[in-house]
Design a protein around this motif. Structure first.
Motif, PDB file in Angstrom:
ATOM      1  N   THR A  70      -9.148  -4.150   9.637  1.00  0.00           N
ATOM      2  CA  THR A  70      -9.225  -3.528   8.308  1.00  0.00           C
ATOM      3  C   THR A  70      -8.524  -2.173   8.310  1.00  0.00           C
ATOM      4  OG1 THR A  70     -11.358  -4.611   7.900  1.00  0.00           O
ATOM      5  CG2 THR A  70     -10.791  -2.716   6.510  1.00  0.00           C
ATOM      6  N   ARG A  71      -7.690  -1.947   7.318  1.00  0.00           N
ATOM      7  CA  ARG A  71      -6.965  -0.676   7.200  1.00  0.00           C
ATOM      8  C   ARG A  71      -7.844   0.339   6.480  1.00  0.00           C
ATOM      9  NH1 ARG A  71      -1.083  -1.783   4.859  1.00  0.00           N
ATOM     10  NH2 ARG A  71      -0.442  -0.100   6.251  1.00  0.00           N
ATOM     11  N   HIS A 128      -8.127  -4.153   3.280  1.00  0.00           N
ATOM     12  CA  HIS A 128      -8.126  -2.709   3.084  1.00  0.00           C
ATOM     13  C   HIS A 128      -9.538  -2.216   2.766  1.00  0.00           C
ATOM     14  CE1 HIS A 128      -3.940  -3.861   2.322  1.00  0.00           C
ATOM     15  NE2 HIS A 128      -3.617  -2.621   2.674  1.00  0.00           N
ATOM     16  N   LEU A 170       0.841  -1.199   0.000  1.00  0.00           N
ATOM     17  CA  LEU A 170       0.000   0.000   0.000  1.00  0.00           C
ATOM     18  C   LEU A 170       0.873   1.244   0.000  1.00  0.00           C
ATOM     19  CD1 LEU A 170      -2.998   1.105   0.391  1.00  0.00           C
ATOM     20  CD2 LEU A 170      -2.395   1.235   2.826  1.00  0.00           C
ATOM     21  N   PRO A 199      -2.876   4.794   6.781  1.00  0.00           N
ATOM     22  CA  PRO A 199      -4.206   4.352   7.171  1.00  0.00           C
ATOM     23  C   PRO A 199      -4.320   4.156   8.681  1.00  0.00           C
ATOM     24  CG  PRO A 199      -2.951   2.486   6.377  1.00  0.00           C
ATOM     25  CD  PRO A 199      -2.087   3.699   6.172  1.00  0.00           C
ATOM     26  N   LEU A 254      -2.301   0.197  -4.520  1.00  0.00           N
ATOM     27  CA  LEU A 254      -2.130  -1.107  -3.880  1.00  0.00           C
ATOM     28  C   LEU A 254      -1.528  -2.044  -4.914  1.00  0.00           C
ATOM     29  CD1 LEU A 254      -2.663  -2.711  -1.233  1.00  0.00           C
ATOM     30  CD2 LEU A 254      -4.797  -3.500  -2.301  1.00  0.00           C
ATOM     31  N   TRP A 273      -4.468   6.579  -3.373  1.00  0.00           N
ATOM     32  CA  TRP A 273      -3.935   5.326  -2.854  1.00  0.00           C
ATOM     33  C   TRP A 273      -3.535   4.399  -3.996  1.00  0.00           C
ATOM     34  CZ3 TRP A 273      -2.957   4.881   2.204  1.00  0.00           C
ATOM     35  CH2 TRP A 273      -3.617   5.746   3.080  1.00  0.00           C
ATOM     36  N   CYS A 302      -8.452   3.460   4.465  1.00  0.00           N
ATOM     37  CA  CYS A 302      -7.733   4.300   3.509  1.00  0.00           C
ATOM     38  C   CYS A 302      -8.718   5.323   2.963  1.00  0.00           C
ATOM     39  CB  CYS A 302      -7.157   3.453   2.380  1.00  0.00           C
ATOM     40  SG  CYS A 302      -6.133   2.059   2.949  1.00  0.00           S
ATOM     41  N   THR A 313      -6.980   1.941  11.514  1.00  0.00           N
ATOM     42  CA  THR A 313      -7.708   0.675  11.475  1.00  0.00           C
ATOM     43  C   THR A 313      -9.130   0.905  11.964  1.00  0.00           C
ATOM     44  OG1 THR A 313      -7.175  -0.014  13.741  1.00  0.00           O
ATOM     45  CG2 THR A 313      -5.587  -0.591  11.998  1.00  0.00           C
TER      46      THR A 313
END
Length: 254
Positions: A158-159, A121, A3, A203, A17, A15, A161, A205
Motif C-alpha cells: 500500500t502506498r 493507496h 497519483l 509516497p 488520483l 494529493w 500518501c 509503502t
C-alpha cells in the motif's frame, strides 16, 4: 491510476488520483491555488476527499467549489467542516465512477479523523507520516496506537500518501530511537538524496513504514528498550510506551 502530489502551503501535500477518463480525486486541498494550477495543465476534479478538519487540509475547498459548483466533497461527520456534502465514517465505502475507497476511522490526531484506502493507496492525512505519526491534539495515546495498528495491518505494498513532507526530520528522530536498524539507515540515505534533488519523499509503502517507523514498531524489543530507558522505566505496556515515544518526539530537536 495516476497519483500526483501538489506541494501546498509550507510543507503540505495535496494529493490527486486520476483515473483512465482523466477525472481525478483531490485529497485534502489546504489551498486552492495548486489545484487550479494543475487544472490549467489538464486536471479535471471529480470529487474531493477530506481526512480531518484542520485548515491546512480543507482551506482551499470553498474556492474550488466556486470553480466547480456541485463537486462532491466527502469527509468526516464533523460540523467543523461546513463544505462536506457527503459525510462518511468507519466502514463506509465510497463508490464513485471508477473509484472504490473504504473509509477507516483513525482517531488520535483529531477525534473525527478518517483515512481512505483503495486502489493500493492510503490517504491518511496527519495520522500516519513517513517515519512518524501526528501529534495528539484531540485523541488519546490508546486511540492513536489503535489507529496506527489498524493502518499497519493493511497490505505492505500500500502506498502511504500522508499530508506533510516531514520525512527527513522524522528520520533523524527514528535513528536516535533505533540506531541499529539497517533498513532505517538505508531509508534515511535515500530520503536525504531525494530532498537534495528537491524531490518528495512520498509516497512511501507500508512495508517501508513497518520496517523503519518507530511508531509502528512499539513491539520491537530495541524500540521498547529505548523508549523505556528514555522514560526512566515509567513506560511499560504498549500504550504507555507509545505515549512516552510520542512525548519524546514532541520535545526532540535534530
Amino acid at each position: 491510476m495516476q497519483l500526483q502530489s501538489l506541494p501546498a502551503l509550507s510543507d503540505n501535500y495535496i494529493w490527486t488520483l486520476a483515473g483512465a477518463d482523466g477525472r481525478a480525486l483531490v485529497i485534502d486541498p489546504g489551498e486552492a491555488a495548486p489545484v487550479l494550477a494543475a487544472a490549467g495543465q489538464g486536471l479535471r476534479p471529480g470529487a474531493i476527499l477530506l481526512t480531518h478538519h484542520h485548515h491546512d487540509h480543507v482551506g482551499g475547498v470553498p474556492e474550488l467549489l466556486r470553480r466547480w459548483p456541485g463537486l462532491p466533497v466527502y469527509g468526516p461527520d464533523d460540523d467543523r467542516i461546513a463544505t462536506v456534502s457527503h459525510r462518511v465514517g468507519d466502514g463506509d465505502r465510497i463508490e464513485l465512477a471508477q473509484w472504490r475507497f473504504d473509509v477507516l476511522a483513525v482517531p488520535g490526531h483529531t477525534l473525527s479523523h478518517i483515512a481512505f484506502h483503495g486502489h493500493g493507496h492510503l490517504f491518511c492525512g496527519d495520522t500516519l507520516f513517513s517515519l512518524g505519526c501526528g501529534r495528539l491534539f484531540e485523541g488519546t495515546p490508546a486511540q492513536m496506537l489503535g489507529s496506527l495498528d489498524r493502518l499497519a495491518a493493511l497490505p505492505g505494498a500500500t502506498r502511504v500518501c500522508c499530508g506533510h513532507e516531514y520525512t527527513r526530520d522524522n528520520a533523524a528522530f527514528a535513528r536516535v530511537v533505533e540506531p541499529g536498524n539497517e533498513a532505517l539507515e538505508r531509508r534515511s540515505e535515500d530520503i536525504q538524496a531525494m530532498r537534495d534533488r528537491g524531490q518528495p519523499t512520498l509516497p512511501s509503502t507500508l512495508a517501508d513504514e513497518t520496517a523503519c517507523n518507530p511508531f509502528l514498531r512499539i513491539d520491537v524489543p530495541a524500540v521498547r528498550d529505548a523508549v523505556a530507558a528514555h522514560a526512566r522505566g515509567e513506560a511499560q505496556d504498549r500504550v504507555t510506551l507509545f505515549a512516552a515515544l510520542r512525548r519524546w518526539k514532541d520535545g526532540f530537536r535534530a
